[in-house]
Structure formats: structure tokens, C-alpha cells
Design a protein around this motif. Structure first.
Motif, PDB file in Angstrom:
ATOM      1  N   ALA A  83     -22.734   6.016 -13.603  1.00 10.30           N
ATOM      2  CA  ALA A  83     -23.937   5.433 -13.010  1.00 10.30           C
ATOM      3  C   ALA A  83     -25.181   5.861 -13.757  1.00 10.30           C
ATOM      4  O   ALA A  83     -26.103   5.060 -13.983  1.00 10.30           O
ATOM      5  CB  ALA A  83     -24.034   5.824 -11.536  1.00 10.30           C
ATOM      6  N   ALA A  84     -25.236   7.127 -14.153  1.00 15.71           N
ATOM      7  CA  ALA A  84     -26.400   7.628 -14.887  1.00 15.71           C
ATOM      8  C   ALA A  84     -26.551   6.904 -16.223  1.00 15.71           C
ATOM      9  O   ALA A  84     -27.665   6.525 -16.624  1.00 15.71           O
ATOM     10  CB  ALA A  84     -26.270   9.135 -15.106  1.00 15.71           C
ATOM     11  N   ARG A  85     -25.440   6.681 -16.920  1.00 13.98           N
ATOM     12  CA  ARG A  85     -25.501   6.010 -18.214  1.00 13.98           C
ATOM     13  C   ARG A  85     -25.858   4.536 -18.066  1.00 13.98           C
ATOM     14  O   ARG A  85     -26.661   3.992 -18.824  1.00 13.98           O
ATOM     15  CB  ARG A  85     -24.171   6.185 -18.937  1.00 13.98           C
ATOM     16  N   ALA A  86     -25.243   3.881 -17.065  1.00 15.08           N
ATOM     17  CA  ALA A  86     -25.492   2.446 -16.882  1.00 15.08           C
ATOM     18  C   ALA A  86     -26.938   2.189 -16.471  1.00 15.08           C
ATOM     19  O   ALA A  86     -27.579   1.258 -16.979  1.00 15.08           O
ATOM     20  CB  ALA A  86     -24.532   1.886 -15.839  1.00 15.08           C
ATOM     21  N   THR A  87     -27.478   2.980 -15.568  1.00 10.31           N
ATOM     22  CA  THR A  87     -28.865   2.786 -15.137  1.00 10.31           C
ATOM     23  C   THR A  87     -29.833   3.108 -16.263  1.00 10.31           C
ATOM     24  O   THR A  87     -30.866   2.436 -16.413  1.00 10.31           O
ATOM     25  CB  THR A  87     -29.186   3.641 -13.900  1.00 10.31           C
ATOM     26  N   ALA A  88     -29.514   4.116 -17.065  1.00  9.75           N
ATOM     27  CA  ALA A  88     -30.379   4.440 -18.202  1.00  9.75           C
ATOM     28  C   ALA A  88     -30.411   3.283 -19.198  1.00  9.75           C
ATOM     29  O   ALA A  88     -31.467   2.926 -19.733  1.00  9.75           O
ATOM     30  CB  ALA A  88     -29.902   5.722 -18.880  1.00  9.75           C
ATOM     31  N   ASP A  89     -29.254   2.669 -19.437  1.00  6.61           N
ATOM     32  CA  ASP A  89     -29.189   1.538 -20.364  1.00  6.61           C
ATOM     33  C   ASP A  89     -30.051   0.374 -19.888  1.00  6.61           C
ATOM     34  O   ASP A  89     -30.654  -0.342 -20.698  1.00  6.61           O
ATOM     35  CB  ASP A  89     -27.741   1.061 -20.520  1.00  6.61           C
ATOM     36  N   LEU A  90     -30.097   0.176 -18.567  1.00  8.15           N
ATOM     37  CA  LEU A  90     -30.835  -0.951 -18.005  1.00  8.15           C
ATOM     38  C   LEU A  90     -32.266  -0.603 -17.617  1.00  8.15           C
ATOM     39  O   LEU A  90     -33.032  -1.495 -17.225  1.00  8.15           O
ATOM     40  CB  LEU A  90     -30.099  -1.484 -16.768  1.00  8.15           C
ATOM     41  N   GLY A  91     -32.613   0.667 -17.709  1.00 10.48           N
ATOM     42  CA  GLY A  91     -33.950   1.082 -17.299  1.00 10.48           C
ATOM     43  C   GLY A  91     -34.147   1.050 -15.800  1.00 10.48           C
ATOM     44  O   GLY A  91     -35.277   0.864 -15.315  1.00 10.48           O
ATOM     45  N   LEU A  92     -33.058   1.231 -15.036  1.00 11.61           N
ATOM     46  CA  LEU A  92     -33.132   1.230 -13.583  1.00 11.61           C
ATOM     47  C   LEU A  92     -33.273   2.653 -13.051  1.00 11.61           C
ATOM     48  O   LEU A  92     -32.707   3.593 -13.618  1.00 11.61           O
ATOM     49  CB  LEU A  92     -31.872   0.612 -12.970  1.00 11.61           C
ATOM     50  N   PRO A  93     -33.983   2.836 -11.952  1.00 11.09           N
ATOM     51  CA  PRO A  93     -34.059   4.166 -11.341  1.00 11.09           C
ATOM     52  C   PRO A  93     -32.749   4.507 -10.641  1.00 11.09           C
ATOM     53  O   PRO A  93     -32.032   3.620 -10.156  1.00 11.09           O
ATOM     54  CB  PRO A  93     -35.200   4.033 -10.330  1.00 11.09           C
ATOM     55  N   MET A  94     -32.426   5.796 -10.595  1.00 11.35           N
ATOM     56  CA  MET A  94     -31.236   6.274  -9.901  1.00 11.35           C
ATOM     57  C   MET A  94     -31.598   7.544  -9.162  1.00 11.35           C
ATOM     58  O   MET A  94     -32.239   8.451  -9.709  1.00 11.35           O
ATOM     59  CB  MET A  94     -30.101   6.544 -10.894  1.00 11.35           C
ATOM     60  N   LEU A  95     -31.177   7.608  -7.908  1.00 10.81           N
ATOM     61  CA  LEU A  95     -31.406   8.780  -7.065  1.00 10.81           C
ATOM     62  C   LEU A  95     -30.060   9.325  -6.640  1.00 10.81           C
ATOM     63  O   LEU A  95     -29.188   8.576  -6.193  1.00 10.81           O
ATOM     64  CB  LEU A  95     -32.236   8.403  -5.831  1.00 10.81           C
ATOM     65  N   ARG A  96     -29.887  10.631  -6.746  1.00  9.92           N
ATOM     66  CA  ARG A  96     -28.613  11.252  -6.364  1.00  9.92           C
ATOM     67  C   ARG A  96     -28.813  12.138  -5.139  1.00  9.92           C
ATOM     68  O   ARG A  96     -29.714  12.979  -5.121  1.00  9.92           O
ATOM     69  CB  ARG A  96     -28.059  12.084  -7.518  1.00  9.92           C
ATOM     70  N   LEU A  97     -27.969  11.909  -4.138  1.00  9.34           N
ATOM     71  CA  LEU A  97     -27.922  12.800  -2.986  1.00  9.34           C
ATOM     72  C   LEU A  97     -26.901  13.888  -3.273  1.00  9.34           C
ATOM     73  O   LEU A  97     -25.709  13.619  -3.382  1.00  9.34           O
ATOM     74  CB  LEU A  97     -27.527  12.024  -1.721  1.00  9.34           C
ATOM     75  N   ASN A  98     -27.373  15.101  -3.426  1.00  7.14           N
ATOM     76  CA  ASN A  98     -26.510  16.232  -3.750  1.00  7.14           C
ATOM     77  C   ASN A  98     -26.596  17.235  -2.608  1.00  7.14           C
ATOM     78  O   ASN A  98     -27.485  18.069  -2.561  1.00  7.14           O
ATOM     79  CB  ASN A  98     -26.955  16.875  -5.070  1.00  7.14           C
ATOM     80  N   ARG A  99     -25.653  17.114  -1.679  1.00  4.34           N
ATOM     81  CA  ARG A  99     -25.686  18.023  -0.521  1.00  4.34           C
ATOM     82  C   ARG A  99     -25.531  19.475  -0.977  1.00  4.34           C
ATOM     83  O   ARG A  99     -24.818  19.749  -1.958  1.00  4.34           O
ATOM     84  CB  ARG A  99     -24.586  17.656   0.467  1.00  4.34           C
ATOM     85  N   PRO A 100     -26.190  20.410  -0.320  1.00  4.50           N
ATOM     86  CA  PRO A 100     -26.079  21.817  -0.726  1.00  4.50           C
ATOM     87  C   PRO A 100     -24.644  22.319  -0.645  1.00  4.50           C
ATOM     88  O   PRO A 100     -23.884  21.918   0.250  1.00  4.50           O
ATOM     89  CB  PRO A 100     -26.977  22.537   0.293  1.00  4.50           C
ATOM     90  N   GLY A 101     -24.278  23.165  -1.579  1.00  7.05           N
ATOM     91  CA  GLY A 101     -22.956  23.780  -1.550  1.00  7.05           C
ATOM     92  C   GLY A 101     -22.898  24.899  -0.527  1.00  7.05           C
ATOM     93  O   GLY A 101     -23.901  25.249   0.107  1.00  7.05           O
ATOM     94  N   TRP A 102     -21.714  25.446  -0.346  1.00  2.72           N
ATOM     95  CA  TRP A 102     -21.522  26.527   0.609  1.00  2.72           C
ATOM     96  C   TRP A 102     -21.963  27.858   0.012  1.00  2.72           C
ATOM     97  O   TRP A 102     -21.866  28.084  -1.200  1.00  2.72           O
ATOM     98  CB  TRP A 102     -20.059  26.614   1.013  1.00  2.72           C
ATOM     99  N   THR A 103     -22.437  28.747   0.867  1.00  2.00           N
ATOM    100  CA  THR A 103     -22.868  30.080   0.469  1.00  2.00           C
ATOM    101  C   THR A 103     -22.090  31.114   1.261  1.00  2.00           C
ATOM    102  O   THR A 103     -22.006  31.023   2.490  1.00  2.00           O
ATOM    103  CB  THR A 103     -24.375  30.278   0.716  1.00  2.00           C
ATOM    104  N   ALA A 104     -21.532  32.091   0.578  1.00  9.11           N
ATOM    105  CA  ALA A 104     -20.752  33.129   1.250  1.00  9.11           C
ATOM    106  C   ALA A 104     -21.654  33.995   2.118  1.00  9.11           C
ATOM    107  O   ALA A 104     -22.806  34.269   1.777  1.00  9.11           O
ATOM    108  CB  ALA A 104     -20.027  33.990   0.218  1.00  9.11           C
ATOM    109  N   GLY A 105     -21.112  34.409   3.249  1.00  3.82           N
ATOM    110  CA  GLY A 105     -21.830  35.287   4.157  1.00  3.82           C
ATOM    111  C   GLY A 105     -21.041  36.562   4.394  1.00  3.82           C
ATOM    112  O   GLY A 105     -19.970  36.771   3.800  1.00  3.82           O
ATOM    113  N   PRO A 106     -21.541  37.439   5.254  1.00  4.09           N
ATOM    114  CA  PRO A 106     -20.838  38.689   5.555  1.00  4.09           C
ATOM    115  C   PRO A 106     -19.419  38.420   6.063  1.00  4.09           C
ATOM    116  O   PRO A 106     -19.211  37.572   6.936  1.00  4.09           O
ATOM    117  CB  PRO A 106     -21.705  39.314   6.660  1.00  4.09           C
ATOM    118  N   GLY A 107     -18.467  39.115   5.481  1.00  2.68           N
ATOM    119  CA  GLY A 107     -17.077  38.963   5.893  1.00  2.68           C
ATOM    120  C   GLY A 107     -16.288  37.961   5.088  1.00  2.68           C
ATOM    121  O   GLY A 107     -15.051  37.947   5.156  1.00  2.68           O
TER     122      GLY A 107
END
Length: 255
Positions: A83-107
Motif C-alpha cells: 500500500a505504501a508503494r502503490a500510494t507513493a507511485d500515485l501521489g495518494l495520501p496514506m494513513l496507518r492505524l498502528n495500535r500500541p503494542g503490549w508492555t510488560a508489567g510487574p510479574g
């Protein structure tokens, strides 16, 4: 404004609903078709691949798409790259939703690894009864390990070679902490293997493993293409898209 929403996640289904309700926006949701019975996001939906970068570029141009929103799984690296390459070729905007990853906690007893091959090696060295919650893709990396026993949980059966000692459990989340704890006890699980998918839908297994002192082998996310505009929530996507559409004249700024 016609928007291609690359989906397959809970966030993508929520976005399809929210954005379809905005005046001046036409949403086309795309599902990869890797799950036999996907949860339909509603509205206009296409299922299946595009045929690589060239196929996607042609489809975007032929369907007059003006914006691409990538809300695929954090491990859908190939789709994001195409998607990044195809939109760049066409000059289209692209937005990515990147949900936060998990973070280790105590235990938490987390063992982070860079890829699935490393996960297979580390988990086999850590315990003899292993729960795989990595989906159906990537299971082939564990096929050569003959001593451990694997409980393989996936929505659909894996198509790759499976380890010789295994049980297949077909199930779709979300799962509760109580259900995950019961599963760990019933199968006497010693190691949990998962991908750093993030989100709440499958996080219960991490809580259950923490409570029982079970080590978790976590596969790190693949790197995203450089230069992508990224946000971390459905709300942020909605704000970005509606402000972009207003700036382009597709809907009133005050609406």
C-alpha cells in the motif's frame, strides 16, 4: 471522497461504521480473505488480494480512490508495504492505524524475540508443553521441533506442516482471563507464544500467564515502511480523515 480501508481488524470494522456515517465520505473496506468466515464490517466490501503493488496501484486508479487508510493487523507487513508503494507511485495520501503494542508489567516473564524462527527455538528450550497463539501463519516454524507438545489455537486450520506432537484448537476471541487460565491449567501449559499484536481482544492470555508465572515468548512487530503517517487509535483516524476531507473541500469543516 472515496477511501480504501484496508481492514480485517476490530478497529477497521469500527472505522468502517464511523466513517461511513460522515457526509461526503465513501468507504470501501478490503479484506485479505485469509479467514474462511470473516466478520463483515458492513458497507461496501471487497475480499481477496490485489495482485501485488502493480495490481493495487491499478485498482486504486481505476476505482478513483483518493485516500488509503491502513487498519490491517500489525503483522500484515506485506500489505502495508504494498500500500505504501502503490500510494507513493500515485501521489495518494496514506494513513496507518498502528495500535500500541503490549508492555510488560510487574510479574510478567516475557521473552522478546525478533521473528517466528527465534520464537520456536526459544519456546522449545523453555518448556515442553507450549501454547501457540500466533494464528495459522507462522506455525510451520515449529514443525521441526519433535520433543515439545504444542496446543495450536487459530481461527482456521494452518496450511503449513505442523509439529508432530500437537493438538489443534479452532477458536475466535476475545477470550476472558478466567477462560484463558482454565485453558492453561487443563493443558498443563508451560510456555505461551504470541505475537505483539497489542489491543485488548487477546490480552487476557497475558494476564492469565502472569498470574500463573508462565513465561511468554513474544514476537516483535515487523518494521513499517519509512515515512508513513501513523496514528494509534480509531478516534485519531476519524479526526485525521475528516480534517483532511474538509481541507480538500469534500465536506464542510464545521460538520
Amino acid at each position: 471522497m472515496r477511501i480504501l480501508l484496508l481492514g480485517g481488524t476490530g478497529e477497521a470494522r469500527e472505522l468502517a461504521h464511523v466513517l461511513s456515517g460522515e457526509r461526503g465520505l465513501e468507504i470501501v473496506s478490503s479484506l485479505a480473505g485469509r479467514v474462511a468466515d470473516p466478520v463483515n464490517p458492513g458497507g461496501q466490501v471487497r475480499v481477496g488480494g490485489f495482485g501485488g503493488v502493480d495490481g493495487l496501484r491499478d485498482w486504486l486508479a481505476g476505482n478513483r480512490i483518493e485516500l488509503v487508510v491502513d487498519a490491517t493487523h500489525p503483522f500484515a507487513a506485506t500489505m502495508t508495504e504494498h500500500a505504501a508503494r502503490a500510494t507513493a507511485d500515485l501521489g495518494l495520501p496514506m494513513l496507518r492505524l498502528n495500535r500500541p503494542g503490549w508492555t510488560a508489567g510487574p510479574g510478567d516473564r516475557w521473552l522478546r524475540v525478533p521473528d517466528m524462527n527465534s520464537a520456536a527455538a526459544v519456546s522449545a528450550d523453555t518448556g515442553s508443553r507450549i501454547l501457540l497463539t500466533i494464528g495459522r501463519q507462522g506455525v510451520g516454524a515449529f514443525a521441526g521441533y519433535t520433543k515439545p507438545w504444542f496446543l495450536i489455537r487459530a481461527i482456521d486450520p494452518p496450511e503449513s506442516t505442523l509439529p508432530p506432537r500437537h493438538e489443534l484448537l479452532l477458536a475466535r476471541g476475545p477470550f476472558t482471563v478466567a477462560a484463558e487460565a482454565e485453558l492453561l491449567d487443563r493443558h498443563r501449559i508451560e510456555v505461551l507464544v504470541t505475537k505483539d499484536s497489542g489491543g485488548d481482544a487477546t490480552a487476557a492470555k497475558l494476564v492469565a500467564a502472569r498470574d500463573k508465572g508462565i513465561p511468554v515468548v513474544i514476537v516483535d512487530r515487523p518494521s513499517a515502511p519509512a515515512g508513513l503517517v501513523e496514528v494509534s487509535s480509531v478516534t485519531a483516524v476519524h479526526t485525521w480523515v475528516t480534517e483532511y476531507a474538509a481541507a480538500k473541500g469534500n465536506r464542510p469543516a464545521e460538520a
